[in-house]
Scaffold this motif. Structure first.
Motif, short mmCIF file in Angstrom:
data_model
loop_
_atom_site.label_atom_id
_atom_site.label_comp_id
_atom_site.label_asym_id
_atom_site.label_seq_id
_atom_site.Cartn_x
_atom_site.Cartn_y
_atom_site.Cartn_z
N LEU A 105 0.82 -1.23 0.00
CA LEU A 105 0.00 0.00 0.00
C LEU A 105 0.84 1.27 0.00
O LEU A 105 0.34 2.34 -0.30
N ASN A 109 -2.53 1.53 -4.51
CA ASN A 109 -3.77 1.20 -3.80
C ASN A 109 -4.80 0.58 -4.74
O ASN A 109 -6.00 0.71 -4.52
N THR A 131 -6.94 -0.12 6.74
CA THR A 131 -6.26 0.46 5.59
C THR A 131 -7.21 1.12 4.59
O THR A 131 -6.79 1.91 3.74
N PHE A 133 -8.46 -0.47 2.19
CA PHE A 133 -8.20 -1.13 0.89
C PHE A 133 -9.25 -2.20 0.62
O PHE A 133 -9.59 -2.98 1.49
#
Ligand SMILES: NC(=O)c1ccc[n+]([C@@H]2O[C@H](COP(=O)([O-])OP(=O)(O)OC[C@H]3O[C@@H](n4cnc5c(N)ncnc54)[C@H](O)[C@@H]3O)[C@@H](O)[C@H]2O)c1
Length: 133
Positions: A105, A109, A131, A133
């Motif tokens: 990351l 991304n 995160t 993500f």
């Protein structure tokens, strides 16, 4: 597809050998000895079938310890680093998986990450929350 595998042990390297038949596979490793073996078309793991295959033909898998090189163009990243379980503490040490995700990351991304390492229930959800993500 461009695939990066993190950790060339029994899980990671055997997946790499299978996937490299139809995909461009790279490996991110911390063990220099394993990196050299892979780049010289030698197996970093003890496996008779893989050794026999490598004797017959050369396979295209590139290994590196450079996270930028490994992650920059990866469409699919598979994490197969160790997560040793301590039965006394009832705890999986997921540090290496977290480190791999953190490094990924830092570079990008997008793309997809699959965790093949053994992780506790709820780990992926926690990471996604932390995160984004
Ligand atoms: N999902 C499955 O089907 C399955 C099956 C068996 C094991 N596992 C799990 O997969 C994981 C790996 O198991 P294994 O038997 O292949 O382990 P292994 O010890 O054979 O290999 C791990 C590799 O990861 C490398 N490594 C360690 N830290 C790293 C890091 N930060 N970055 C890059 N490489 C790193 C080591 O040098 C080693 O080459 C474990 O969590 C294990 O429990 C999963």
């Amino acid at each position: 597809m461009k695939i990066t595998i993190v950790g060339a042990g029994y899980v990671g390297y055997s997946i790499a050998v299978l996937l490299c038949k139809n995909h461009e596979v790279s490996i991110l490793e911390i063990d220099q000895n394993r990196i050299e073996k892979i780049n010289n078309n030698k197996s970093p793991i003890v496996d008779e079938d893989i050794n026999n295959l490598l004797k017959k033909k050369s396979i295209k898998i590139k290994a590196t310890s450079d996270t930028n090189v490994a992650f920059k163009n990866s469409e699919l990243t598979i994490i197969s680093t160790p997560t040793n379980y301590d039965p006394d503490l009832n705890f999986f040490d997921t540090t290496s998986v977290e480190k791999a995700i953190h490094n990924y990351l830092r570079i990008r991304n997008d793309g997809t990450i699959i965790i093949k390492s053994t992780i506790p229930v709820g780990f992926t959800k926690k990471i996604r929350e932390l995160t984004g993500f």
